[in-house]
Design an enzyme around this catalytic site. Structure first.
Site, PDB file in Angstrom:
ATOM      1  N   ILE A  70      49.636  42.677   8.227  1.00 34.40           N
ATOM      2  CA  ILE A  70      49.541  41.433   7.504  1.00 34.40           C
ATOM      3  C   ILE A  70      48.311  40.670   8.370  1.00 34.40           C
ATOM      4  CG2 ILE A  70      51.864  41.194   6.673  1.00 34.40           C
ATOM      5  CD1 ILE A  70      52.421  40.027   9.375  1.00 34.40           C
ATOM      6  N   ASP A 110      44.368  29.321  22.030  1.00 38.75           N
ATOM      7  CA  ASP A 110      43.929  29.910  20.979  1.00 38.75           C
ATOM      8  C   ASP A 110      44.126  29.311  19.724  1.00 38.75           C
ATOM      9  OD1 ASP A 110      42.028  31.619  19.488  1.00 38.75           O
ATOM     10  OD2 ASP A 110      43.251  33.231  19.517  1.00 38.75           O
ATOM     11  N   GLY A 147      43.170  40.710  14.557  1.00 35.48           N
ATOM     12  CA  GLY A 147      42.658  40.021  15.255  1.00 35.48           C
ATOM     13  C   GLY A 147      41.586  40.703  16.078  1.00 35.48           C
ATOM     14  N   GLY A 162      43.862  43.408  18.227  1.00 33.79           N
ATOM     15  CA  GLY A 162      44.695  44.452  17.571  1.00 33.79           C
ATOM     16  C   GLY A 162      45.108  44.134  16.102  1.00 33.79           C
TER      17      GLY A 162
END
Lengths: 164, 1093
Positions: free
Chosen positions: B102, B220, B105, B108
């Site tokens: 789904i 982030d 990044g 991973g």
């Protein structure tokens, strides 16, 4: 009823097109199905049947997208008024959009030859319908849809090639 | 297309199809030979089939997808690592079976996974580190994330369940699976308004603040890490690089993280590898908010590669969000909110120096909250101008917007109005106000020979509005005045200053163009406020100056002619308006062309003039013409096009063509909702018109819903003290009055009146309308002593404001006539109504709908005075004229028909009356349905006709059917229901069914006692009716009580000699007589019985 479908689809399309800009995990649910669920609700209220809905929705979707891309294309060429139809963030005109416009033109020619074949294409391409759903929407057999689809698909593609 | 004749094209297609499928059935190598054989010499056909066969083999292109949209999106999704045997569906990690990838990044992949042992149902998200990146450092960071996340138990932060290492040593985390959409597409997908986006964003801030207070930075923040569930819940994901604030790991910097960070959202200090604080999350929140509102990145294009992106972040000043918004999205009025404060709020987040940002996410959240409440935010320059604009917006949001729009339309350039708002804000206002006029002016300005003059105009107008208008009422300059500076006062002050500036040796002396610009602006602003007199004088002067200029812009002249014409229409000065509007139309046609926005506006104005003259058919033509033009030039969803749709709907409504009107309103509302949003004042105004149509159609329930929701929306958006809110209250009052819910209507009218008095002053047309509304509800309640002073005051002030000949003044006189009619002061009513009729004939013409209203009203009064011979020719004439001008089915025509029918009944000319009364009923039934109040009235009259002409049995079913409709639609205690009951009771009495009659009559009395004031004439009449029936039933004591009370009410309210008071006394005498008679008989019987034989 059609204005509501149109309305909902336009909203969905606007969001969808905007979403395309970002690398997000928006799942690729066909817009029309989404709209059906929203409009009809669990009971399917308000529509004679799914077939009725899909016919209307596919037509509306085609209209919305073609209209939008046409404006985009016109703007890209440096003309045209500001698009208010799909008013959110602009997206770039890419080849896909050009192709969609060409298909639409070819589809109009096909429609003059065989309206049933054209409707099959409309439902499949713009409505995102499966073979079975298309058959249900048009009230014809899946075998007929398959035959129409195979022919129309080849015909349209050969038309696009011929244009080049 | 003719289905019976097969065209050659059809045959060609069939042949093509036949060959295509036949060839497909053959092995590839035999196809050529087959086609050669089949096509013979037809090379074109052969080539076509061959092309199709080639196309059939190929894959790709739009058409090869069930849904190209889906495909298109899939193309844009990041591609996964192709051959990772560990990361594939079906693989089991830590007791979970991977189902579907789904996300992906820098570090991973993320998988949706299910509990493998089936022991219990649980779907989770598993984050699995990429092969080749499994360095010690990343492994350590994953362990860190696990500890960190375990501490974060918050409804808007995704939970961490578990974590560990795979067999080959790759770390993974098991997290709460969020079925949601990233916040950016979510907002687009749901087309969220700015307010809704801000509310979502605040939740994000809250979650970040929670983490901060646990000494955890996110570091982030990006759209992909902020999901929104289908239920609208925000969930923050991936505190993947968060670390403890206590500094145990301050050495971890950007360069050592190998691109794990998403650079688009990285702060300058992150890029420079400096020590981080909560300010870095605040920065990322700023970028996120920027993107949410504009769809753009703050530094323009991010296409330049990593180094370039990093350079931009560290060096370039971000754009102002309000300047980034593209013209399309500016068409959404909600984006207007994106000015001033939000620019400042976002720019404060994006400050290069962390110390200049908000100290915490909580502070940012508070700012957003302040903005949502229209309070000044802390960010931004604390200038007078800013506070003034905030002040004005809080208090008079829509009026100011209207003012700015009006001003914008009046000026010659795109940059002329400052209004203490940002330039981009003006630009958007202008776009909203109608790209039509705006574009027109922009083009005109570009063409203008004297660019320097344009610039001077722009500067001067801007300075004037800034210094002379806005700042003159800034709170700081006159603290004593506070919030209650009426706009009218602001404009008056500006007017004085322009007069001074234009005087000899003033600022604008000898600069007619400047003066014209500013006067036009002020004229429009006055006009927007409904202050037509000063509007007229400014516009007149502007037009005169414009005409003096040898090189005046045609579009501007046309615009001024049109606006002055419309103001004159509003002032009721139709004769003077016409030549101006005509000139605008002709000048536009001749010099700008029929497709020009200014010309189309002028055509629309001509339509408005015709409407005001009651020439509906011609008005419809003009509106349709304008609409078609707008539609061609600007498209179907342009504000001007939608505005014209509304006007078409309105005129069809006035023509009584309700069913045709409805779709036009629909189109306009749907369009406005799209373009401006559901809460926009223009959308709400369109809904209001639609509500009034529903009222006319008798669909009160639906109208009630519309009006209530409009009032709610306006209270929410504009606040209680706002002209739009007050208008909604007035509308709702009108409707409730129509529905007979007088007690509920009363406070609404009262509130609308009070509010308008405060905001607009007492001597203002809309205030006076509310005053009449209040009076009319008093009238309906029978509280005449309260109604009369309001009605008279409204009339006097309207006269003084508009003059005796203004249509609104005549309307006010007419309303007083109607009140006096209800009060049975028929001579006074007659005089007023006759005067109104004469004025209307003179001012509006003999065929104007309002003139005919007066004629019909006069006939009704004369009928009541039993001056039938005078009434008959009037009502016949009004009927004829209405049939001719409005058609047979128009509600007004049917009103005249009804009056004539009733009049003939009064004159006992039943045979003549019956077809008329029946026609009224049938036409209304067919057009409006059985349950419409007007249909019921007509049917009542039909029943009454039968009743009076002695056909009692014919009358009863009609009466009962009406009663049934009334009970259903109006309720048991509505005055009309009560009247029905009383009438039926009388009829049943005559039909010899006194028990049933008495019961209905009693219901009428008790209902009237519940819904009417204790001394209402209606109660007197119902009591009298009831008493009469009781007399017949020989319940003399009960009858006596009712009749005494009835006489008391009727004599007090109507006077001893009034017809109905006399009638009630008669009933009382009949009672006495009947009782005596019975007593006599009884005595006689007793006497007879006691007489010895």
């Amino acid at each position: 009823m059609l204005p509501h479908v149109y309305d909902e689809l336009r909203r969905l399309a606007a969001g969808f097109l905007k979403g395309c800009r970002y690398d997000q995990t928006l799942r690729a649910t066909a817009l029309v199905h989404e709209a059906y669920l929203r409009l009809a609700g669990p009971s399917g209220a308000g529509w004679n049947d799914r077939a009725h809905f899909f016919r209307a929705a596919a037509k509306a979707m085609r209209h919305i997208l073609i209209d939008y891309f046409r404006r985009r294309a016109a703007e890209k060429r440096g003309g045209g008024e500001p698009a208010v139809r799909l008013s959110e963030t602009a997206i770039l005109v890419d080849d896909t959009e050009v192709e969609i416009l060409e298909i639409d033109e070819a589809l109009q020619r096909l429609s003059a030859l065989s309206s049933e074949k054209a409707r099959v294409v409309e439902l499949r391409v713009f409505g995102g319908c499966t073979i079975e759903e298309t058959a249900e929407a048009l009230g014809i057999s899946t075998a007929s849809v398959e035959r129409h689809w195979r022919f129309a698909r080849a015909w349209l593609k050969s038309q696009l090639d011929a244009d080049e | 297309m003719n289905n019976h004749r097969e065209s050659s094209e059809d045959r060609a297609l069939a042949r093509l199809e036949e060959l295509f499928f036949a060839a497909l059935d053959l092995p590839t190598e035999r196809r050529d030979a087959y086609l050669d054989e089949q096509c013979g010499g037809d090379a074109g056909l052969r080539a076509a089939v061959a092309r199709m066969l080639r196309a059939d083999r190929g894959r790709g292109g739009v058409i090869d997808n069930d849904s190209w949209c889906a495909r298109r999106l899939a193309e844009r999704l990041p591609q996964g690592s192709e051959d990772d045997p560990l990361a594939a569906p079906g693989v089991v990690i830590g007791g979970y079976r991977l189902a579907e990838r789904i996300g992906m990044g820098g570090m991973g992949t993320v998988w949706r996974a299910h509990r493998a042992d089936q022991a219990f149902e649980r779907t989770v998200a598993i984050k699995l580190i990429k092969r080749g990146m499994d360095s010690e450092e990343i492994t350590r960071r994953f362990r860190l994330e696990r500890q960190v996340l375990a501490r974060l138990d918050h409804p808007h932060i995704a939970r961490l369940y578990d974590g560990g290492s795979t067999t080959d040593g790759r770390p993974y985390l098991v997290m709460e699976y969020i079925d949601g959409m990233a916040i950016l597409p979510y907002c687009g997908y749901h087309a969220l308004a700015v307010d809704a986006i801000l509310r979502l964003f605040r939740t994000v801030c809250d979650a970040i603040q929670f983490a901060h207070s646990n000494l955890i930075l996110h570091r982030d923040i990006k759209p992909g890490n902020v999901l929104v569930t289908s239920g609208g819940q925000v969930k923050l994901l991936d505190f993947g690089i968060a670390k403890l604030l206590d500094g145990e790991d301050a050495s971890l910097t950007m360069s050592s993280r190998q691109g794990a960070l998403t650079p688009r959202y990285a702060s300058p200090e992150q890029i420079r590898g400096e020590r981080l604080s909560t300010a870095c999350d605040v920065y990322a929140l700023g970028v996120l908010l920027f993107e949410l509102l504009t769809g753009e990145w703050p530094y323009g294009s991010d296409a330049g590669g990593l180094r370039e992106v990093e350079r931009l972040i560290c060096e370039r000043e971000p754009s102002r969000p309000s300047q980034v918004i593209s013209p399309e999205s500016a068409a959404t009025s909600s984006r207007r909110r994106l000015i001033g404060d939000l620019d400042w709020v976002i720019l404060k987040c994006l400050a290069k120096d962390p110390r200049h940002r908000y100290a915490s996410a909580a502070e940012l959240a508070d700012e957003i909250a302040r903005h949502l409440q229209n309070q000044p935010v802390l960010a931004g320059p604390p200038s007078i101008t800013y506070r003034a604009s905030k002040f004005l917006r809080r208090n008079r949001a829509a009026v100011i917007a209207g003012l700015a729009i009006a001003g914008m339309l009046a000026t010659a350039t795109t940059i002329s109005l400052r209004f203490a708002l940002s330039e981009s804000h003006q630009r958007r206002l202008a776009v909203e106000a109608g790209a039509a006029a705006f574009e027109q002016q922009r083009v005109a300005a570009a063409r203008a020979a004297d660019a320097a003059l344009q610039a001077e105009i722009a500067r001067a107008v801007s300075a004037f509005l800034n210094d002379d208008l806005l700042l003159s009422i800034a709170p700081s300059s006159e603290p004593g005045q506070g919030r209650d500076v009426p706009l009218r006062a602001v404009l008056d002050r500006a007017s004085e200053r322009i007069d001074a500036a234009c005087a000899p040796r003033g600022r604008f002396d000898g600069k007619p163009t400047l003066e014209a610009e500013i006067r036009a602006t002020l004229g429009d602003a006055y006009s927007a406020l409904g202050e037509y007199e000063p509007a007229e004088s400014h516009l007149r002067r502007a037009l005169a100056l414009e005409r003096l200029e040898s090189h005046g812009e045609t579009a501007r002249t046309v615009g001024l002619l049109r606006r002055l014409g419309l103001v004159l229409c509003r002032r009721g000065n139709l004769d003077e308006a016409l030549p101006l509007i005509h000139e605008a139309v002709e000048l536009g046609h001749a010099e700008l062309g029929p497709r020009d926005a200014a010309t189309l506006n002028a055509i629309e104005a001509l339509g408005i003039w015709m409407h005001d003259c009651g020439r509906y058919g011609e008005a419809l033509e003009q509106f349709s013409l304008a609409h078609a033009g707008y539609c061609d030039v600007f498209g179907p969803e342009h504000p001007s096009t939608l505005g014209a749709s509304l006007k078409i709907g309105g005129i069809l409504q006035d023509m009584g063509r309700f069913d045709e009107a409805s779709p036009h309103f629909d189109t306009a509302i749907v369009g406005l909702q799209h373009v401006f949003g559901a809460d926009d004042p223009r959308t709400l105004a369109a809904q209001r018109h639609f509500g009034r149509l529903r009222v006319d159609m008798g669909d009160y329930e639906n109208a009630l819903e519309l009006f209530e929701s409009a009032l709610g929306a306006r209270r929410r958006i504009c606040g209680q003290e706002h002209v739009d809110t007050l208008q909604s209250e007035h509308d709702l009052g009108d409707l409730l009055k129509k529905m007979g819910r007088y007690e509920e209507a009363l406070p609404l009218y009262q509130a609308a009146l009070d509010g308008r008095r405060r905001m607009l002053g007492e001597v203002h047309a809309t205030t006076l309308t509310s005053m009449r509304g209040l009076a009319s509800v008093f009238q309906s309640l029978g509280r005449f002593s309260e109604a009369e002073p309001h009605m008279r005051r409204s009339l006097e002030l309207t006269f003084s404001l508009l003059g005796a000949d203004h249509p609104t003044s005549i309307e006010a006189a007419s309303s007083l006539g109607s009140l006096l009619f209800s009060m049975e002061r028929l001579e006074e009513a007659e005089r007023l109504t006759r005067e109104a009729f004469e004025r209307r004939s003179r001012v509006l013409g003999a065929d104007h709908p309002e003139t005919l209203d007066s004629m019909n009203n006069l006939a009704a009064i004369l009928r009541k005075m039993r001056r039938f011979d005078e009434a008959e020719p009037l009502v016949r004439e009004s009927l004829d004229r209405r049939r001719r001008t409005l058609g047979d089915n128009h509600p007004s025509t049917l009103y005249s028909l009804n009056t004539l029918g009733v009049l003939l009944v009064d004159m006992r000319r039943f045979d003549e009356a019956e077809p008329l009364v029946r026609e009224t009923y049938e036409r209304r039934r067919d057009a409006l349905g059985e349950d419409h109040p007007s249909t019921m009235t007509a049917r009542m009259n039909l029943a009454g006709l039968f009743d009076m002409s002695g056909q009692l049995a014919e009358a009863l079913p009609h009466h009962l059917s009406v009663l049934d409709s009334r009970r259903r639609t109006q309720g048991e205690d509505h005055v009309d229901t009560l009247r029905s009951k009383s009438v039926i009771a009388t009829l049943l009495g005559k039909l010899g069914r006194p028990e049933e009659a008495e019961q209905l009559a009693a219901e009428a009395v008790s209902g009237a006692r519940r819904s009417l004031p204790a001394d209402h004439v209606g109660i007197g009449i119902y009591l009298a009716n009831h008493g009469k029936l009781l007399t017949e039933l020989r319940r003399f004591d009960d009858a006596e009580g009712d009749l005494l009370e009835a006489c008391d009410i009727l004599e007090t309210k109507l006077g001893r000699d009034e017809r109905r008071a006399v009638w009630a006394r008669g009933l009382l005498r009949e009672l006495m007589a009947a009782r005596e008679q019975v007593q006599d008989v009884q005595e006689a019987v007793r006497a007879g019985a006691s007489k010895p034989k």
